[in-house]
Design a protein around this motif. Structure first.
Motif, PDB file in Angstrom:
ATOM      1  N   ALA A 195       0.858  -1.195   0.000  1.00  0.00           N
ATOM      2  CA  ALA A 195       0.000   0.000   0.000  1.00  0.00           C
ATOM      3  C   ALA A 195       0.886   1.234   0.000  1.00  0.00           C
ATOM      4  O   ALA A 195       1.891   1.275   0.707  1.00  0.00           O
ATOM      5  CB  ALA A 195      -0.906   0.008   1.229  1.00  0.00           C
ATOM      6  N   ALA A 196       0.521   2.215  -0.817  1.00  0.00           N
ATOM      7  CA  ALA A 196       1.231   3.496  -0.831  1.00  0.00           C
ATOM      8  C   ALA A 196       0.238   4.573  -0.419  1.00  0.00           C
ATOM      9  O   ALA A 196      -0.781   4.759  -1.086  1.00  0.00           O
ATOM     10  CB  ALA A 196       1.783   3.779  -2.219  1.00  0.00           C
ATOM     11  N   VAL A 197       0.516   5.240   0.695  1.00  0.00           N
ATOM     12  CA  VAL A 197      -0.368   6.328   1.121  1.00  0.00           C
ATOM     13  C   VAL A 197       0.101   7.592   0.414  1.00  0.00           C
ATOM     14  O   VAL A 197       1.200   8.082   0.654  1.00  0.00           O
ATOM     15  CB  VAL A 197      -0.369   6.508   2.653  1.00  0.00           C
ATOM     16  N   CYS A 212      -1.665  -4.375   4.240  1.00  0.00           N
ATOM     17  CA  CYS A 212      -0.775  -4.974   3.244  1.00  0.00           C
ATOM     18  C   CYS A 212       0.574  -5.354   3.845  1.00  0.00           C
ATOM     19  O   CYS A 212       0.951  -4.887   4.906  1.00  0.00           O
ATOM     20  CB  CYS A 212      -0.555  -3.987   2.094  1.00  0.00           C
ATOM     21  N   ASP A 213       1.331  -6.174   3.091  1.00  0.00           N
ATOM     22  CA  ASP A 213       2.656  -6.603   3.541  1.00  0.00           C
ATOM     23  C   ASP A 213       3.575  -5.409   3.767  1.00  0.00           C
ATOM     24  O   ASP A 213       4.324  -5.364   4.737  1.00  0.00           O
ATOM     25  CB  ASP A 213       3.317  -7.478   2.459  1.00  0.00           C
ATOM     26  N   TYR A 214       3.540  -4.492   2.814  1.00  0.00           N
ATOM     27  CA  TYR A 214       4.489  -3.385   2.828  1.00  0.00           C
ATOM     28  C   TYR A 214       3.691  -2.092   2.686  1.00  0.00           C
ATOM     29  O   TYR A 214       2.970  -1.912   1.702  1.00  0.00           O
ATOM     30  CB  TYR A 214       5.467  -3.564   1.657  1.00  0.00           C
ATOM     31  N   VAL A 215       3.782  -1.218   3.683  1.00  0.00           N
ATOM     32  CA  VAL A 215       3.034   0.038   3.629  1.00  0.00           C
ATOM     33  C   VAL A 215       4.029   1.199   3.599  1.00  0.00           C
ATOM     34  O   VAL A 215       4.801   1.397   4.536  1.00  0.00           O
ATOM     35  CB  VAL A 215       2.076   0.192   4.832  1.00  0.00           C
ATOM     36  N   ALA A 216       4.026   1.916   2.487  1.00  0.00           N
ATOM     37  CA  ALA A 216       4.915   3.070   2.336  1.00  0.00           C
ATOM     38  C   ALA A 216       4.056   4.330   2.283  1.00  0.00           C
ATOM     39  O   ALA A 216       2.947   4.310   1.769  1.00  0.00           O
ATOM     40  CB  ALA A 216       5.736   2.944   1.059  1.00  0.00           C
ATOM     41  N   ARG A 250      -1.072  12.697  16.058  1.00  0.00           N
ATOM     42  CA  ARG A 250       0.161  12.153  15.447  1.00  0.00           C
ATOM     43  C   ARG A 250      -0.135  11.576  14.069  1.00  0.00           C
ATOM     44  O   ARG A 250      -0.193  10.350  13.893  1.00  0.00           O
ATOM     45  CB  ARG A 250       0.769  11.086  16.359  1.00  0.00           C
ATOM     46  N   VAL A 251      -0.284  12.455  13.101  1.00  0.00           N
ATOM     47  CA  VAL A 251      -0.793  12.052  11.794  1.00  0.00           C
ATOM     48  C   VAL A 251       0.257  11.970  10.686  1.00  0.00           C
ATOM     49  O   VAL A 251      -0.047  11.555   9.578  1.00  0.00           O
ATOM     50  CB  VAL A 251      -1.914  13.013  11.324  1.00  0.00           C
ATOM     51  N   THR A 252       1.493  12.398  10.973  1.00  0.00           N
ATOM     52  CA  THR A 252       2.474  12.472   9.894  1.00  0.00           C
ATOM     53  C   THR A 252       3.158  11.127   9.648  1.00  0.00           C
ATOM     54  O   THR A 252       3.110  10.226  10.477  1.00  0.00           O
ATOM     55  CB  THR A 252       3.549  13.521  10.215  1.00  0.00           C
ATOM     56  N   ALA A 253       3.824  11.045   8.511  1.00  0.00           N
ATOM     57  CA  ALA A 253       4.489   9.794   8.120  1.00  0.00           C
ATOM     58  C   ALA A 253       5.534   9.391   9.163  1.00  0.00           C
ATOM     59  O   ALA A 253       5.646   8.218   9.520  1.00  0.00           O
ATOM     60  CB  ALA A 253       5.123   9.958   6.746  1.00  0.00           C
ATOM     61  N   GLY A 254       6.281  10.376   9.655  1.00  0.00           N
ATOM     62  CA  GLY A 254       7.296  10.090  10.663  1.00  0.00           C
ATOM     63  C   GLY A 254       6.672   9.511  11.929  1.00  0.00           C
ATOM     64  O   GLY A 254       7.171   8.531  12.489  1.00  0.00           O
ATOM     65  N   ASP A 255       5.560  10.120  12.367  1.00  0.00           N
ATOM     66  CA  ASP A 255       4.843   9.622  13.546  1.00  0.00           C
ATOM     67  C   ASP A 255       4.430   8.171  13.345  1.00  0.00           C
ATOM     68  O   ASP A 255       4.595   7.333  14.228  1.00  0.00           O
ATOM     69  CB  ASP A 255       3.551  10.426  13.784  1.00  0.00           C
ATOM     70  N   LEU A 256       3.876   7.899  12.160  1.00  0.00           N
ATOM     71  CA  LEU A 256       3.351   6.561  11.914  1.00  0.00           C
ATOM     72  C   LEU A 256       4.451   5.518  11.847  1.00  0.00           C
ATOM     73  O   LEU A 256       4.260   4.380  12.260  1.00  0.00           O
ATOM     74  CB  LEU A 256       2.499   6.550  10.640  1.00  0.00           C
ATOM     75  N   GLN A 257       5.615   5.955  11.348  1.00  0.00           N
ATOM     76  CA  GLN A 257       6.739   5.020  11.320  1.00  0.00           C
ATOM     77  C   GLN A 257       7.197   4.728  12.759  1.00  0.00           C
ATOM     78  O   GLN A 257       7.443   3.580  13.115  1.00  0.00           O
ATOM     79  CB  GLN A 257       7.889   5.581  10.503  1.00  0.00           C
ATOM     80  N   ASP A 258       7.247   5.780  13.578  1.00  0.00           N
ATOM     81  CA  ASP A 258       7.624   5.590  14.983  1.00  0.00           C
ATOM     82  C   ASP A 258       6.656   4.645  15.702  1.00  0.00           C
ATOM     83  O   ASP A 258       7.050   3.888  16.584  1.00  0.00           O
ATOM     84  CB  ASP A 258       7.621   6.937  15.729  1.00  0.00           C
ATOM     85  N   GLY A 260       5.105   2.228  14.417  1.00  0.00           N
ATOM     86  CA  GLY A 260       5.154   0.884  13.839  1.00  0.00           C
ATOM     87  C   GLY A 260       3.984   0.558  12.926  1.00  0.00           C
ATOM     88  O   GLY A 260       3.710  -0.600  12.652  1.00  0.00           O
ATOM     89  N   VAL A 261       3.304   1.594  12.442  1.00  0.00           N
ATOM     90  CA  VAL A 261       2.122   1.364  11.613  1.00  0.00           C
ATOM     91  C   VAL A 261       2.477   1.297  10.127  1.00  0.00           C
ATOM     92  O   VAL A 261       1.817   0.626   9.350  1.00  0.00           O
ATOM     93  CB  VAL A 261       1.062   2.463  11.899  1.00  0.00           C
ATOM     94  N   ILE A 262       3.537   2.005   9.730  1.00  0.00           N
ATOM     95  CA  ILE A 262       3.966   1.937   8.318  1.00  0.00           C
ATOM     96  C   ILE A 262       5.409   1.440   8.266  1.00  0.00           C
ATOM     97  O   ILE A 262       6.140   1.494   9.257  1.00  0.00           O
ATOM     98  CB  ILE A 262       3.831   3.294   7.597  1.00  0.00           C
ATOM     99  N   ASP A 263       5.789   0.975   7.060  1.00  0.00           N
ATOM    100  CA  ASP A 263       7.113   0.368   6.927  1.00  0.00           C
ATOM    101  C   ASP A 263       8.152   1.313   6.338  1.00  0.00           C
ATOM    102  O   ASP A 263       9.342   1.120   6.539  1.00  0.00           O
ATOM    103  CB  ASP A 263       7.002  -0.882   6.053  1.00  0.00           C
TER     104      ASP A 263
END
Lengths: 327, 283
Positions: A195-197, A212-216, A250-258, A260-263
């Motif tokens: 999945a690509a957001v 999905c397996d890989y979420v970017a 906490r809605v940003t990509a960096g937040d979500l990576q921290d 563990g929600v996105i890869d």
């Protein structure tokens, strides 16, 4: 937000307040005759970008994610894929234009694609319901995932939606069950999925195709439990507290990576994807390539995907049982 | 997600208009008749005149449905953490949880356990609207998944009474992810051939309706419950239309094909006992 009619593509050109100065500099660079001045302005532009973008507030990042000029799913797919053969209809009730599904060719390989298309021109936005899918859309997505599994093809999902459509017909046709079944299908698909957001990952409507397996996720995209305005309205009882809500959620990509929600976070060109859609598409293409390489290497498997989502969340667990055992 | 409630989110929902007000006599929300409070209590919080089903707590739900003394609560040690350090005004999420505990007398919005219904053993889950509108955060998600695992391990039916405003906002995206997590537990039950019976009660909305609650092998609902994905007020606001009478009720969802049967509270025990008996896999 200032608006001026743009000459191309029918989109209304929108300039966010913090973008204005940067655009003025860009205009100056374009109209400058002196090489020396251009270099100086370029340097100034670079400096300005570096001071503005890392310091954007959560709400400003929400605005960027929803930017009217931001590239949409089809802007990416037309650049990334050699060909797209679109598939229409959920085989039950109708065809939802907010959800696009199809067969695509990427560097000689076949992949299945699915995603929300918000629309560019006013006319397209209306016809695509601003990327807000009905149950028919989620059932079309489900059909796509099932077909991918049958034909052993990987799936690439493009997430860009404010939310699943809130409406009378949508409820009548089972919006809740359609999303639940789409999530279930994501967890049951035995071929690799990515999945690509792209812009807005709006709550359940986004999640429905993002398990999905890989979420970017793009650097300036957001992925939210609910729109910050709505959160502000409910928890602060004041829509104007949206900045506070956006930052608390906490809605940003960096937040979500921290969390563990996105890869992966996909870096955007200076000023955001809309300033250079070609460069943004290149970044996404590289990520897709990485995902497909992972497919060949057997990096993705369904059990790993399921475990990843099973582990999400943070809770507190008293070790009462453990303590008993020790005693 | 998070179709929280119409009216003031906390006051209306938590306060007491729908729940039991104090006083000996109350005016029924359904028929406006004066009813004697004790009579209502004895009648499982259902109006004896018109059959209006009042919301009930998770504890009361379990008391009404399962055999006396048969409920063995599980996973009580799983509690909400505060991963986002969420704060509204001066109140932290941890304090909000504490307030919910005091108001509801329970530790989380979902109670789980083993129980028997008319002698039929099953795993039971019950959500409690008094606990932050029974919203689903990580602890609710985890409790649900552990209960599903219990059902799989013991090859029992899992009966879950849903009631929820949706995913819990104070846990942000992690709450949204509980939809995927709980759906994966449904998948595990599906694969194990363990039946999941979803009972929808007033109100089941948002992320809970769009995940485990609508994936029952059998889906039941109490009469007159509000069941739907998007909140009515949100739809009215977005579409600028008047919502038709009876929209998003149990009866509406039944008519549209999303519910197998509408069951009066008084009939829940025998109905569930029968389903559990018929569906529990042979060991």
């Amino acid at each position: 937000m200032a608006e001026r009619k743009s000459g191309h593509s029918g989109a209304v050109e929108t300039i966010l307040p913090f973008e204005r100065h940067l655009l003025e500099l860009e205009d100056k660079i374009r109209s400058s005759d002196s090489e020396e001045e251009r270099v100086k302005l370029e340097r100034e532009l670079q400096k300005e970008r570096e001071s503005v973008y890392p310091n954007l507030s959560a709400w400003q990042r929400v605005q960027l994610a929803r930017h009217a000029m931001r590239p949409r799913m089809l802007d990416y797919t037309s650049r990334i894929f050699d060909d797209v053969f679109e598939l229409h209809g959920d085989r039950a009730l109708g065809d939802d234009a907010a959800m696009v599904t199809g067969i695509a060719r990427f560097q000689g390989r076949t992949v299945m694609i699915v995603g929300q298309q918000k629309g560019v021109s006013t006319e397209e936005k209306v016809s695509r319901n601003f990327g807000m899918a009905h149950p028919e859309g989620y059932r079309k997505a489900r059909r796509l995932f099932k077909m991918a599994e049958r034909l052993r093809l990987p799936v690439i999902s493009f997430v860009d939606t404010p939310a699943a459509h809130p409406g009378i017909e949508a409820e009548q046709h089972g919006q809740g069950p359609a999303i639940a079944q789409s999530i279930l299908q994501c967890l049951n698909t035995r071929t690799p999925t990515m999945a690509a957001v792209l812009g807005e990952g709006g709550s359940g409507g986004a999640l429905a195709i993002a398990v999905c397996d890989y979420v970017a996720m793009f650097e300036y995209a957001i992925y939210v439990i609910c729109p910050p305005e709505r959160c502000a309205e409910i928890l602060w009882r004041d829509v104007e507290k949206k900045d506070m809500a956006a930052s608390a959620l906490r809605v940003t990509a960096g937040d979500l990576q921290d969390l563990g929600v996105i890869d992966a976070v996909m870096p955007e060109p200076g000023g955001g994807a809309h300033r250079n859609p070609d460069a943004a598409a290149q970044v996404l293409a590289t990520e897709i390539d990485r995902f497909l390489l992972g497919c060949q290497q057997g990096r993705w498997n369904i059990e790993r995907r399921r475990r990843k989502f099973q582990r999400m969340g943070v809770w507190y667990e008293e070790l009462a049982n453990v303590r008993e055992a020790v005693d | 997600m998070t179709t929280f409630f119409s009216r003031s989110p906390f006051a209306g929902f938590m306060g007491g208009k729908k729940r039991m007000p104090d006083g000996v006599w109350i005016k029924c929300d359904g028929c406006n008749q004066a009813i004697y409070r004790n009579e209502l209590d004895e009648n499982r919080q259902v109006c004896p005149m018109c059959g209006h089903h009042y919301r009930i707590s998770a504890r009361r739900r379990i008391e009404i449905v399962v055999d006396e003394g048969s409920f063995a609560e599980t996973h009580t040690d799983i509690r909400s953490a505060d991963p986002l350090q969420f704060k509204v005004g001066k109140e932290t999420y941890a304090q909000r949880i504490e307030r919910a505990r005091e108001a509801s007398g329970i530790d989380e919005a979902l109670l789980t356990g083993f129980a028997a219904i008319e002698g039929q053993r099953a795993v039971i889950g019950a959500m409690d609207a008094q606990f932050i509108m029974a919203s689903m955060g990580s602890a609710v998600g985890e409790r649900f998944c552990r209960a599903a695992a219990d059902a799989i391990a013991d090859r029992l039916c899992f009966v879950c009474f849903a009631a929820s405003g949706g995913a819990r906002m104070q846990e942000g995206i992690l709450a949204l992810m509980q939809m995927a997590k709980t759906v994966d537990s449904i998948r595990q039950m599906n694969e194990a051939g363990v039946p999941f019976i979803s009972v929808l009660t007033d109100a089941t909305t948002g992320g809970v309706y769009a995940s485990f609650a609508s994936l029952g092998d059998v889906t039941l609902a109490e009469p007159g419950a509000n069941i739907g994905f998007a909140g009515k007020r949100l739809i009215e606001g977005a579409l600028k239309v008047k919502i038709p009478e009876g929209f998003q009720t149990s009866e509406y969802q039944y008519k549209n094909g999303f519910i197998d049967r509408i069951v009066d509270r008084a009939e829940l025990r025998p109905t569930l006992a029968k389903l559990i008996q018929y569906l529990t896999p042979a060991t």
